[in-house]
Design a protein around this motif. Structure first.
Motif, PDB file in Angstrom:
ATOM      1  N   ASP A  80       6.636 -74.245 -28.768  1.00 15.03           N
ATOM      2  CA  ASP A  80       7.059 -73.216 -29.844  1.00 15.03           C
ATOM      3  C   ASP A  80       6.393 -73.333 -31.097  1.00 15.03           C
ATOM      4  O   ASP A  80       6.006 -74.436 -31.789  1.00 15.03           O
ATOM      5  CB  ASP A  80       8.458 -73.845 -30.125  1.00 15.03           C
ATOM      6  CG  ASP A  80       9.634 -73.512 -28.942  1.00 15.03           C
ATOM      7  OD1 ASP A  80       9.099 -72.625 -28.023  1.00 15.03           O
ATOM      8  OD2 ASP A  80      10.461 -74.014 -29.046  1.00 15.03           O
ATOM      9  N   PHE A  81       5.385 -72.137 -31.191  1.00  8.95           N
ATOM     10  CA  PHE A  81       4.409 -72.188 -32.219  1.00  8.95           C
ATOM     11  C   PHE A  81       5.003 -71.597 -33.359  1.00  8.95           C
ATOM     12  O   PHE A  81       5.374 -70.369 -33.290  1.00  8.95           O
ATOM     13  CB  PHE A  81       3.413 -71.470 -31.679  1.00  8.95           C
ATOM     14  CG  PHE A  81       2.066 -71.411 -32.865  1.00  8.95           C
ATOM     15  CD1 PHE A  81       1.256 -72.306 -33.224  1.00  8.95           C
ATOM     16  CD2 PHE A  81       1.972 -70.186 -33.608  1.00  8.95           C
ATOM     17  CE1 PHE A  81       0.220 -72.161 -34.169  1.00  8.95           C
ATOM     18  CE2 PHE A  81       1.190 -69.955 -34.830  1.00  8.95           C
ATOM     19  CZ  PHE A  81       0.277 -71.193 -35.011  1.00  8.95           C
ATOM     20  N   GLU A  82       5.452 -72.040 -34.610  1.00  6.72           N
ATOM     21  CA  GLU A  82       5.776 -71.297 -35.758  1.00  6.72           C
ATOM     22  C   GLU A  82       4.861 -70.331 -36.199  1.00  6.72           C
ATOM     23  O   GLU A  82       3.774 -70.693 -36.798  1.00  6.72           O
ATOM     24  CB  GLU A  82       6.398 -72.496 -36.748  1.00  6.72           C
ATOM     25  CG  GLU A  82       7.351 -73.377 -36.368  1.00  6.72           C
ATOM     26  CD  GLU A  82       8.836 -72.632 -36.227  1.00  6.72           C
ATOM     27  OE1 GLU A  82       8.986 -71.690 -36.911  1.00  6.72           O
ATOM     28  OE2 GLU A  82       9.705 -73.087 -35.772  1.00  6.72           O
ATOM     29  N   ILE A  83       5.505 -69.341 -36.342  1.00  3.91           N
ATOM     30  CA  ILE A  83       4.353 -68.124 -36.993  1.00  3.91           C
ATOM     31  C   ILE A  83       4.556 -68.151 -38.461  1.00  3.91           C
ATOM     32  O   ILE A  83       5.599 -68.098 -39.099  1.00  3.91           O
ATOM     33  CB  ILE A  83       4.815 -66.641 -36.586  1.00  3.91           C
ATOM     34  CG1 ILE A  83       4.838 -66.695 -34.999  1.00  3.91           C
ATOM     35  CG2 ILE A  83       4.023 -65.647 -36.895  1.00  3.91           C
ATOM     36  CD1 ILE A  83       5.237 -65.430 -34.362  1.00  3.91           C
ATOM     37  N   PRO A  84       3.499 -68.434 -39.391  1.00  4.39           N
ATOM     38  CA  PRO A  84       3.606 -68.433 -40.787  1.00  4.39           C
ATOM     39  C   PRO A  84       4.089 -66.808 -41.383  1.00  4.39           C
ATOM     40  O   PRO A  84       3.755 -65.928 -40.689  1.00  4.39           O
ATOM     41  CB  PRO A  84       2.022 -68.588 -41.000  1.00  4.39           C
ATOM     42  CG  PRO A  84       1.348 -69.080 -39.812  1.00  4.39           C
ATOM     43  CD  PRO A  84       2.316 -68.740 -38.670  1.00  4.39           C
ATOM     44  N   GLN A  85       4.511 -66.954 -42.510  1.00 12.58           N
ATOM     45  CA  GLN A  85       5.161 -65.711 -43.087  1.00 12.58           C
ATOM     46  C   GLN A  85       4.094 -64.501 -43.471  1.00 12.58           C
ATOM     47  O   GLN A  85       4.391 -63.427 -43.480  1.00 12.58           O
ATOM     48  CB  GLN A  85       5.985 -66.000 -44.177  1.00 12.58           C
ATOM     49  CG  GLN A  85       7.389 -66.834 -44.057  1.00 12.58           C
ATOM     50  CD  GLN A  85       8.094 -67.171 -45.301  1.00 12.58           C
ATOM     51  OE1 GLN A  85       7.492 -66.816 -46.289  1.00 12.58           O
ATOM     52  NE2 GLN A  85       9.284 -67.842 -44.867  1.00 12.58           N
ATOM     53  N   ASP A  86       3.032 -65.083 -43.643  1.00 12.39           N
ATOM     54  CA  ASP A  86       2.065 -64.138 -44.300  1.00 12.39           C
ATOM     55  C   ASP A  86       1.202 -63.558 -43.143  1.00 12.39           C
ATOM     56  O   ASP A  86      -0.123 -63.115 -43.320  1.00 12.39           O
ATOM     57  CB  ASP A  86       0.891 -64.710 -45.186  1.00 12.39           C
ATOM     58  CG  ASP A  86       0.337 -66.044 -44.719  1.00 12.39           C
ATOM     59  OD1 ASP A  86       0.881 -66.536 -43.867  1.00 12.39           O
ATOM     60  OD2 ASP A  86      -0.149 -66.867 -45.415  1.00 12.39           O
ATOM     61  N   VAL A  87       1.565 -63.664 -41.973  1.00 11.95           N
ATOM     62  CA  VAL A  87       0.739 -63.126 -40.708  1.00 11.95           C
ATOM     63  C   VAL A  87       1.898 -62.572 -39.619  1.00 11.95           C
ATOM     64  O   VAL A  87       3.028 -62.938 -39.562  1.00 11.95           O
ATOM     65  CB  VAL A  87      -0.188 -64.183 -40.011  1.00 11.95           C
ATOM     66  CG1 VAL A  87      -1.213 -64.719 -40.902  1.00 11.95           C
ATOM     67  CG2 VAL A  87       0.709 -65.244 -39.263  1.00 11.95           C
ATOM     68  N   LYS A  88       1.341 -61.791 -38.914  1.00 10.25           N
ATOM     69  CA  LYS A  88       2.286 -60.798 -37.922  1.00 10.25           C
ATOM     70  C   LYS A  88       1.543 -61.221 -36.627  1.00 10.25           C
ATOM     71  O   LYS A  88       0.480 -60.990 -36.256  1.00 10.25           O
ATOM     72  CB  LYS A  88       2.328 -59.378 -38.005  1.00 10.25           C
ATOM     73  CG  LYS A  88       2.946 -58.828 -37.123  1.00 10.25           C
ATOM     74  CD  LYS A  88       2.929 -57.115 -37.471  1.00 10.25           C
ATOM     75  CE  LYS A  88       3.987 -56.550 -36.341  1.00 10.25           C
ATOM     76  NZ  LYS A  88       3.713 -54.905 -36.682  1.00 10.25           N
ATOM     77  N   VAL A  89       2.416 -61.753 -35.569  1.00  7.99           N
ATOM     78  CA  VAL A  89       2.128 -62.156 -34.251  1.00  7.99           C
ATOM     79  C   VAL A  89       2.799 -61.336 -33.478  1.00  7.99           C
ATOM     80  O   VAL A  89       4.042 -61.406 -33.235  1.00  7.99           O
ATOM     81  CB  VAL A  89       2.200 -63.480 -34.171  1.00  7.99           C
ATOM     82  CG1 VAL A  89       1.711 -63.900 -32.535  1.00  7.99           C
ATOM     83  CG2 VAL A  89       1.281 -64.507 -34.771  1.00  7.99           C
ATOM     84  N   THR A  90       2.023 -60.654 -32.467  1.00 10.18           N
ATOM     85  CA  THR A  90       2.906 -59.819 -31.331  1.00 10.18           C
ATOM     86  C   THR A  90       2.193 -59.974 -29.911  1.00 10.18           C
ATOM     87  O   THR A  90       0.989 -60.353 -29.983  1.00 10.18           O
ATOM     88  CB  THR A  90       2.608 -58.288 -31.710  1.00 10.18           C
ATOM     89  OG1 THR A  90       1.226 -57.880 -31.735  1.00 10.18           O
ATOM     90  CG2 THR A  90       3.597 -57.864 -32.875  1.00 10.18           C
ATOM     91  N   CYS A  91       2.926 -59.725 -29.169  1.00  9.41           N
ATOM     92  CA  CYS A  91       2.201 -59.926 -27.783  1.00  9.41           C
ATOM     93  C   CYS A  91       2.535 -58.517 -26.844  1.00  9.41           C
ATOM     94  O   CYS A  91       3.541 -58.173 -26.661  1.00  9.41           O
ATOM     95  CB  CYS A  91       3.304 -61.156 -26.897  1.00  9.41           C
ATOM     96  SG  CYS A  91       2.977 -62.556 -27.444  1.00  9.41           S
ATOM     97  N   THR A  92       1.342 -57.966 -27.082  1.00  8.76           N
ATOM     98  CA  THR A  92       1.439 -56.555 -26.409  1.00  8.76           C
ATOM     99  C   THR A  92       1.516 -56.698 -24.803  1.00  8.76           C
ATOM    100  O   THR A  92       2.034 -55.795 -24.207  1.00  8.76           O
ATOM    101  CB  THR A  92      -0.229 -55.912 -26.560  1.00  8.76           C
ATOM    102  OG1 THR A  92      -1.238 -56.796 -26.132  1.00  8.76           O
ATOM    103  CG2 THR A  92      -0.296 -55.363 -28.100  1.00  8.76           C
ATOM    104  N   LYS A  93       1.198 -57.827 -24.344  1.00  7.13           N
ATOM    105  CA  LYS A  93       1.256 -58.102 -22.926  1.00  7.13           C
ATOM    106  C   LYS A  93       1.603 -59.684 -22.808  1.00  7.13           C
ATOM    107  O   LYS A  93       1.313 -60.389 -23.772  1.00  7.13           O
ATOM    108  CB  LYS A  93       0.005 -57.763 -21.846  1.00  7.13           C
ATOM    109  CG  LYS A  93      -0.277 -56.284 -21.970  1.00  7.13           C
ATOM    110  CD  LYS A  93      -1.706 -56.267 -21.002  1.00  7.13           C
ATOM    111  CE  LYS A  93      -1.970 -54.737 -20.895  1.00  7.13           C
ATOM    112  NZ  LYS A  93      -3.135 -54.599 -20.017  1.00  7.13           N
ATOM    113  N   PRO A  94       2.154 -60.201 -21.681  1.00 10.62           N
ATOM    114  CA  PRO A  94       2.444 -61.616 -21.596  1.00 10.62           C
ATOM    115  C   PRO A  94       1.145 -62.306 -21.718  1.00 10.62           C
ATOM    116  O   PRO A  94       1.393 -63.572 -22.045  1.00 10.62           O
ATOM    117  CB  PRO A  94       3.191 -61.591 -20.322  1.00 10.62           C
ATOM    118  CG  PRO A  94       3.852 -60.395 -19.931  1.00 10.62           C
ATOM    119  CD  PRO A  94       2.861 -59.434 -20.616  1.00 10.62           C
TER     120      PRO A  94
END
Length: 208
Positions: free
Chosen positions: A145-159
């Protein structure tokens, strides 16, 4: 003959030193940075203000600031931002180009933003974003479980593809590096997390 040989040897040893000294003297008298001397143009919709040594840039994607050292001076004239060194010291010349690059990155960040793309290779390896957590399945006995920082956006376009976006280049690069560190690509089969387009030097496995 021996005298000529000795003179030639002395000339060979002293010539590099002489050239280096002349170049250093010329550099001090003619201080110039190919990057630092170029002014930065403010795009439409971007505002910049200076408070002391701190410059603030506002754009469509947000607000960013940068505090320069006292070795350089930042000024805004009409629609251009200029960075100039204060003095001829070595540190001032070093900070000149670096400060200009940092200011330029502020403008790129608030207009276009920065992004890093990661690829996951391996049987059963996958990723998914759940709220503010990036779940990684990388062959361990448990998911990460990687906590995503508030000042960046992380998306998974594919698995098997991860996209990291943000307005701060340093933060985007650091977050991408932290994700990659959970399973660096190994050199035999290439399994792991790599940057898109990253070349992995493959090693030959043991022969039976």
């Amino acid at each position: 003959y021996l005298r000529q040989k000795v003179l030639c040897l002395m000339f060979k040893l002293e010539l590099p030193t002489l050239v280096a000294r002349c170049f250093a003297l010329f550099s001090r008298r003619n201080v110039m940075s190919r990057i630092g001397k170029q002014p930065i143009e403010l795009p439409t919709g971007v505002e910049a203000s200076i408070d002391g040594q701190t410059i603030e840039v506002k754009g469509p994607k947000g607000v960013r600031t940068f505090s320069a050292t006292d070795d350089v001076a930042i000024s805004i004239s009409e629609n251009l931002i200029s960075v100039k060194p204060r003095g001829l010291s070595k540190r001032a010349r070093q900070q000149w180009g670096m400060s200009r690059t940092q200011v330029n990155n502020l403008i790129i960040g608030v207009t276009e933003g920065f992004r890093k793309e990661l690829e996951i290779n391996g049987v059963g390896y996958r990723s998914v974003v759940q709220g503010s957590v990036l779940k990684l399945s990388l062959g361990y006995s448990h998911d990460i479980d990687f906590e995503i920082p508030q000042d960046v956006k992380v998306t998974c376009t594919k698995p098997t593809e991860i996209l990291v976006e943000g307005i701060d280049q340093q933060v985007v690069g650091q977050v991408a590096a932290n994700i990659r560190a959970w399973r660096k690509p190994e050199p035999y089969k290439g399994k792991g997390i790599r940057y898109k387009g990253e070349y992995i030097f493959a090693k030959e496995g043991k022969k039976k």
